[in-house]
Design an enzyme around this catalytic site. Structure first.
Site, mmCIF file in Angstrom:
data_model
loop_
_atom_site.group_PDB
_atom_site.id
_atom_site.type_symbol
_atom_site.label_atom_id
_atom_site.label_comp_id
_atom_site.label_asym_id
_atom_site.label_seq_id
_atom_site.Cartn_x
_atom_site.Cartn_y
_atom_site.Cartn_z
ATOM 1 N N GLY A 127 0.803 -1.212 0.000
ATOM 2 C CA GLY A 127 0.000 0.000 0.000
ATOM 3 C C GLY A 127 0.838 1.264 0.000
ATOM 4 O O GLY A 127 2.063 1.227 0.092
ATOM 5 N N GLY A 129 2.557 3.629 1.515
ATOM 6 C CA GLY A 129 3.114 3.834 2.846
ATOM 7 C C GLY A 129 3.546 5.249 3.123
ATOM 8 O O GLY A 129 3.636 5.662 4.281
ATOM 9 N N ARG A 130 3.851 6.012 2.063
ATOM 10 C CA ARG A 130 4.247 7.405 2.263
ATOM 11 C C ARG A 130 3.730 8.309 1.138
ATOM 12 O O ARG A 130 4.295 9.355 0.869
ATOM 13 C CB ARG A 130 5.774 7.528 2.358
ATOM 14 C CG ARG A 130 6.530 6.948 1.165
ATOM 15 C CD ARG A 130 8.013 7.221 1.309
ATOM 16 N NE ARG A 130 8.773 6.586 0.244
ATOM 17 C CZ ARG A 130 10.058 6.846 -0.005
ATOM 18 N NH1 ARG A 130 10.689 7.736 0.711
ATOM 19 N NH2 ARG A 130 10.691 6.218 -0.966
ATOM 20 N N LYS A 146 4.242 12.520 -2.362
ATOM 21 C CA LYS A 146 5.089 11.429 -1.877
ATOM 22 C C LYS A 146 5.982 11.967 -0.767
ATOM 23 O O LYS A 146 6.752 12.905 -0.973
ATOM 24 C CB LYS A 146 5.942 10.868 -3.015
ATOM 25 C CG LYS A 146 6.804 9.676 -2.596
ATOM 26 C CD LYS A 146 7.523 9.098 -3.797
ATOM 27 C CE LYS A 146 8.386 7.898 -3.407
ATOM 28 N NZ LYS A 146 9.073 7.310 -4.583
ATOM 29 N N ASP A 158 8.299 5.861 8.630
ATOM 30 C CA ASP A 158 7.941 7.199 9.088
ATOM 31 C C ASP A 158 7.083 7.952 8.076
ATOM 32 O O ASP A 158 6.619 9.061 8.350
ATOM 33 C CB ASP A 158 9.180 8.019 9.431
ATOM 34 C CG ASP A 158 10.151 8.162 8.262
ATOM 35 O OD1 ASP A 158 9.732 7.978 7.099
ATOM 36 O OD2 ASP A 158 11.342 8.437 8.512
ATOM 37 N N ARG A 216 -1.288 0.101 -9.840
ATOM 38 C CA ARG A 216 -0.159 -0.807 -10.038
ATOM 39 C C ARG A 216 -0.648 -2.247 -10.224
ATOM 40 O O ARG A 216 -1.780 -2.574 -9.879
ATOM 41 C CB ARG A 216 0.772 -0.742 -8.816
ATOM 42 C CG ARG A 216 1.189 0.658 -8.428
ATOM 43 C CD ARG A 216 1.430 0.788 -6.926
ATOM 44 N NE ARG A 216 1.728 2.177 -6.561
ATOM 45 C CZ ARG A 216 2.959 2.677 -6.507
ATOM 46 N NH1 ARG A 216 3.994 1.899 -6.763
ATOM 47 N NH2 ARG A 216 3.158 3.931 -6.196
ATOM 48 N N ASP A 289 4.716 -4.253 -7.304
ATOM 49 C CA ASP A 289 4.022 -3.067 -6.812
ATOM 50 C C ASP A 289 4.620 -1.784 -7.380
ATOM 51 O O ASP A 289 4.100 -0.694 -7.124
ATOM 52 C CB ASP A 289 4.039 -3.024 -5.281
ATOM 53 C CG ASP A 289 5.446 -3.026 -4.707
ATOM 54 O OD1 ASP A 289 6.151 -4.033 -4.898
ATOM 55 O OD2 ASP A 289 5.838 -2.030 -4.078
ATOM 56 N N ASN A 290 5.678 -1.899 -8.169
ATOM 57 C CA ASN A 290 6.279 -0.742 -8.827
ATOM 58 C C ASN A 290 6.022 -0.764 -10.334
ATOM 59 O O ASN A 290 6.713 -0.071 -11.086
ATOM 60 C CB ASN A 290 7.787 -0.693 -8.585
ATOM 61 C CG ASN A 290 8.135 -0.423 -7.129
ATOM 62 O OD1 ASN A 290 7.332 0.138 -6.395
ATOM 63 N ND2 ASN A 290 9.312 -0.828 -6.714
ATOM 64 N N ASP A 299 7.823 5.012 -9.811
ATOM 65 C CA ASP A 299 8.633 4.864 -8.602
ATOM 66 C C ASP A 299 10.127 4.905 -8.900
ATOM 67 O O ASP A 299 10.762 3.877 -9.166
ATOM 68 C CB ASP A 299 8.279 3.584 -7.850
ATOM 69 C CG ASP A 299 6.947 3.694 -7.130
ATOM 70 O OD1 ASP A 299 6.416 4.809 -7.048
ATOM 71 O OD2 ASP A 299 6.441 2.666 -6.649
#
Length: 522
Positions: A127, A129-130, A146, A158, A216, A289-290, A299
């Site tokens: 998913g 994430g950032r 992003k 983070d 994706r 996923d990319n 990405d």
């Protein structure tokens, strides 16, 4: 139920009250002429079609504010796609918006869920994430931040991006577009002095990305892996209706629109990989996923443009097994498409039909790559022996790891002026170069040399985003000097132009360039 790390949004305004609204809501406009200029002052309208698919596909949440942001880089060309006013880079309101400190009116930020294979191993749920999708504009483009903070899919991360990686993605997104290679775009980078820990303490940044879609392969894998066939079909139908409408009327595969979708994605991916290989681009982390469902370069992490031509080159320091080495990229793409085919199998319904749809990748890739390499050599017609000439050219470059970009550019000039010295200077074994040149001369004599040379200069770039060029710009940016970013952006937007005042950026890399290590954190 929200997962650990998610931020609750109930009762919290999505727009911080201390920030002023955009003047008349007119900072962004949609209607633009063919030359990219604005034609009216209508406020930006958001459609947010992906968010409307439902909660199974996303989590709604606001971005985390970035303290004391400042501009690092801006792409006027991408801004024109969104209809931004020419002076948008002077707007403090947009600086705050593209740093995650406020929302543009009508935006509905979401993080999307997907799964995937990483380095050939099933990684389960991943998913955004950032990344946060701010929404889809009326012009049909999605806008994404992003580095905008944690989401339910951050996996203990983070949720931040650092200045180094953000500059690299910003520049390479626009560089690939300048080269004519399908890609997500980058609107801007904003930075902050807020500390972020990676291998060492770095500073935070946010890159604003733009694309028709950020869907994706992994989005489909997620629902297939969880036996959510209804949601899988909903997603596939959304993609077909929005991006591949001709699949509805296919006469192939017994009229199976989902098989037609797999074939169309396979063909787009094949064309993309052919262009990567021709220009010497190494992605570095081709996880499922990319991989873009639209065949876009997606990405930008541990990427690299080849310096010396080395088929076995591994650009990602984290790729200890060399899975994503340059020469392996085409086969990895097919492997990833096979995973997509498996995910779509509940909709296609017949394994043989799915395999037939996937087979289009092999034929398309071969055709597309040959066309790219023939164009680089200036071959307009097709003669016997051309395929061998192409392959022997690559072998010649691999023998000494000859600089990939400079060889092709100098060959373009050689086709025009027949001055062999600059080309021969790239080789230690001059005799091998001379033997190849005689063979090339004989073939080029069967073309219109002037026409061939002009065409070659349009496909063999003078400038690519080499690692050392990016590194120099990043070092200056750390000192709040963003001129290096601006200069590189200008060159990379028009990489086929001569730009005679910038010969250094088109020269051979310095010795220290080979010591640059780019990892998945880059």
């Amino acid at each position: 139920m929200e997962q650990a790390g998610a931020r609750r949004t109930e009762g919290k305004p999505l727009i911080a009250t201390r920030l002023r609204p955009l003047r008349d809501n007119r900072a962004m406009s949609l209607a633009i002429d063919a030359d990219g200029t604005r034609t009216d002052d209508r406020p930006l309208n958001w459609i947010n079609r992906y968010a409307a698919l439902g909660p199974a596909f996303r989590t709604a949440l606001p971005p985390e504010p970035l303290p004391a942001p400042y501009w690092v880089g801006q792409s006027c060309r991408t801004g024109a796609l969104l209809g931004l006013a020419q002076d948008w880079g002077d707007s403090d309101e947009l600086l705050q918006a593209f740093s995650g400190n406020r929302l543009l009116p009508g935006s509905a930020p979401i993080a999307t869920v997907y799964s995937g294979h990483q380095f050939g191993v099933w990684a389960g749920q991943l998913g955004d994430g950032r990344a946060l999708l701010l929404g889809e504009t009326e012009s049909g483009l999605e806008v994404q931040l992003k580095g905008a903070g944690r989401t339910p899919y951050s996996r203990m991360g983070d949720g931040r991006a650092v200045l180094r990686s953000s500059i690299r993605e910003f520049l390479c997104s626009e560089a690939m577009h300048g080269l004519g290679i399908p890609t997500t775009r980058a609107l801007c980078v904003t930075g902050s002095d807020a500390p972020v820990r990676r291998e060492e303490i770095e500073t935070a940044a946010v890159v604003t990305r733009v694309a028709p879609s950020f869907i994706r392969f992994g989005h489909f894998e997620h629902f297939a892996a969880n036996n959510q066939t209804e949601e899988l079909k909903q997603l596939a139908d959304f993609v077909i209706d929005r991006y591949y409408p001709t699949c509805r009327g296919t006469e192939k595969f017994g009229g199976n629109a989902h098989a037609a979708l797999l074939e169309a994605v396979s063909e787009r991916t094949a064309a993309l990989l052919a262009q990567w290989q021709a220009v010497g681009f190494c992605h570095g982390v081709m996880n499922t996923d990319n991989m873009s469902i639209l065949g876009l370069t997606l990405d930008y992490g541990p990427f690299q443009f080849l310096d010396g031509y080395d088929p076995g080159h591994i650009c990602n320091h984290s790729d200890t097994q060399g899975r994503y080495a340059y020469a392996r990229q085409p086969n990895v793409a097919y492997w990833n498409l096979f995973c997509l085919g498996q995910a779509l199998l509940p909709l296609i319904g017949d394994q043989d039909v799915a395999l037939e749809a996937l087979e289009s990748y092999r034929t398309s890739y071969t055709t597309e790559l040959e066309a790219c390499l023939r164009a680089k050599l200036g071959l307009q017609g097709q003669l016997a022996g051309d395929r061998e000439l192409v392959q022997d050219t690559l072998r010649l470059l691999a023998t000494e790891k000859t600089d990939h970009t400079i060889f092709w550019r100098r060959l373009s000039h050689y086709a025009a002026d027949a001055q062999a010295a600059p080309l021969r200077d790239l080789f230690i074994d001059r005799a091998a170069c001379d033997t190849w040149l005689r063979r090339y001369d004989a073939r080029l004599a069967q073309e219109n040399a002037g026409v061939a040379a002009a065409a070659m200069l349009r496909v063999n770039p003078k400038f690519v985003l080499r690692n050392h060029l990016g590194e120099l710009a990043i070092r200056r940016a750390r000192e709040k000097d963003f001129s290096g970013v601006s200069v590189l952006l200008k060159l990379l937007e028009t990489p086929y132009d001569e730009h005679p005042d910038h010969e250094a950026e088109a020269g051979l890399p310095p010795d220290w360039a080979s010591s640059i290590e780019i990892s998945c954190s880059s």
